[in-house]
Design a protein around this motif. Sequence first.
Motif, PDB file in Angstrom:
ATOM      1  N   THR A   8      36.737  39.574  28.528  1.00  0.00           N
ATOM      2  CA  THR A   8      36.060  39.155  29.751  1.00  0.00           C
ATOM      3  C   THR A   8      36.668  39.838  30.943  1.00  0.00           C
ATOM      4  OG1 THR A   8      37.568  37.330  30.053  1.00  0.00           O
ATOM      5  CG2 THR A   8      35.591  36.882  28.759  1.00  0.00           C
ATOM      6  N   GLY A  95      29.437  33.900  32.757  1.00  0.00           N
ATOM      7  CA  GLY A  95      29.649  35.338  32.873  1.00  0.00           C
ATOM      8  C   GLY A  95      28.330  36.070  32.840  1.00  0.00           C
ATOM      9  N   ALA A 100      33.120  37.502  34.525  1.00  0.00           N
ATOM     10  CA  ALA A 100      33.052  36.063  34.281  1.00  0.00           C
ATOM     11  C   ALA A 100      33.924  35.302  35.259  1.00  0.00           C
ATOM     12  CB  ALA A 100      33.471  35.747  32.844  1.00  0.00           C
TER      13      ALA A 100
END
Length: 587
Positions: A8, A95, A100
Amino acid sequence: MAGLLNSTSRMRISATWAQGSRARTRISAGWTGDSRTDAGLGGVARRVVLLAGNGVRVPGCSWFNPRMRPAAEPLTLTQLCTARATTHGGRLAVGDENGALSYADLASSATSVAAQLAGLGVGAGDRVALIGANCVPWVVAALGASYAGATVVPIGHGSSHTERTRILDSLRPRLVITEPPTTRHEPPSTTSPGTTPGEASTGSGRTPDTGPSPLAVLTFADLDVGGGHPPPAHISPDSAAVVLPTSGTSGAVKYVAMTHRQLLRLYTDVSATVGLTEHDRLLGVVPLAHSFGLNGVLLISLIAGAYVRLARRYAAGQLATLIRDERLTVLAGPPTIYHDLASGGRAAIGGTCRLAITGSTAISAPTMRATCDLLGIPEIVVGYGMTETCGTVALGRIPGEVGAAGPELAPVPGVEVRIAGEAGEPLPPRTEGRILVRGFNVVRGYATDRGRARDTEWCDTGDLGRTDEHGLLTVVGRSKDSMIVSGFNVRPAEVEDVFTRHGAVADIAVVGVADGRQGQRLVAFLVPRPGATVDDEDLIAFGRTHLAAYKVPRDFVVLGELPRTATGKVARGRLSATAGSREARDA
């Protein structure tokens, strides 16, 4: 699967931009990357718990006692967001393709936006319209409006200028937050001379003598996610959290106001029913302007402390890659999504998906089971509801071996289902009739009705169904003219009104035919004007300039005249039968 790599990014707050003398921090298109490892999924193939009304046990269902919830559960969306920042602060919440936000960052960004909106005069009782595709800034804006005490009015990203203008004229929001204009969809006419983006309106939707007042307009890029944090606005659990349009029961567009209390009570039960945990990663491709996307995906994930990977638009060719690369565990959407994914099979989406959530249209249990078997998804939960019931009435699962009947659904706690005859009389089990619903989730009126309550506590869904001896519901079809295409309600009258303005069309009627991918597909029967030439591609292009794409028929059938009843009404039943016969002949 003891662990799951979660690649992420965390949001980077950019440098400032200036508007006049005031500098603001905005959500940037840039993100800085890191990686995070979530705990294992646990119980990949565990059974889905079904809810029966008021904790009654029915075959195939587990015990559920709604009184066993925590005593201090959140009663508003803002209480939920604040609570998750405390309980799940470091875990990822939402996200998109740019990165995110954690639960802590989501709450911080939303309260900062609330301060910005308060500075523009937005407060309790106001409405804030959101126009945009699924993305993190959309969620931040929605929660920011809630923290400011306002009601969120989502408007579909794919809606036409005409549709947007109608919603704005009907609901008169204090502020519009939108994406920048695109070549296909220009923003609605929300400004008047002297009003610029970022400028607050002078009233809450109307001025005493001149009618509508100018609207303030912000873009997502204008959102101030690094500013101050306002004192918390007093938000009543019984105030409207969101307003969504519907044409489900009457054919006329109305606007449903869902309260914080209704949504939190209903979707806390839904989240528990489908068995979501904080370790789940959900696909967020259903538009957030639709109750399924907003409540049935985003809200249940926030309640569980899970993660939603939002997708800006539905692109069938890219969806499998997204699911595989993001290692998603829960897919949610109408049958169209699963149908499109099935050709690639399990290998295309990876092996992490454990649960499919579907609804919003007619569901063929055997087809849905076979499709998910191809995809390697062991559990399927089907939901039934309508906007007037805050999106959900009943839930059920499709077992590994199914017959030809539709899925059997258990009403959620506090919701009653009655099968009624034409006069409203209750019908015995296994007798087909009209589906009536009552309970805490049924809205008492519409946002444009100035407080007028419903005429009856029972909500006529416009659908046909039957219940068994245990109260499990099977939905068998729609009893009204409205159709559902890929999970979206379509009013024939709206589509017909647009095409009657085309120079080649003298008369037109639109019906729906069963479609394995979309649930229903639109077929238009038209009578051309004398001497006119009908061109399908020209008609489709004309429709797309005035309607959302899913409302535009792809098949046009030319007739000398439309069949009508003795009272002069279009005989839609005969047209539907004709369309069905053509489908069978061409198959």
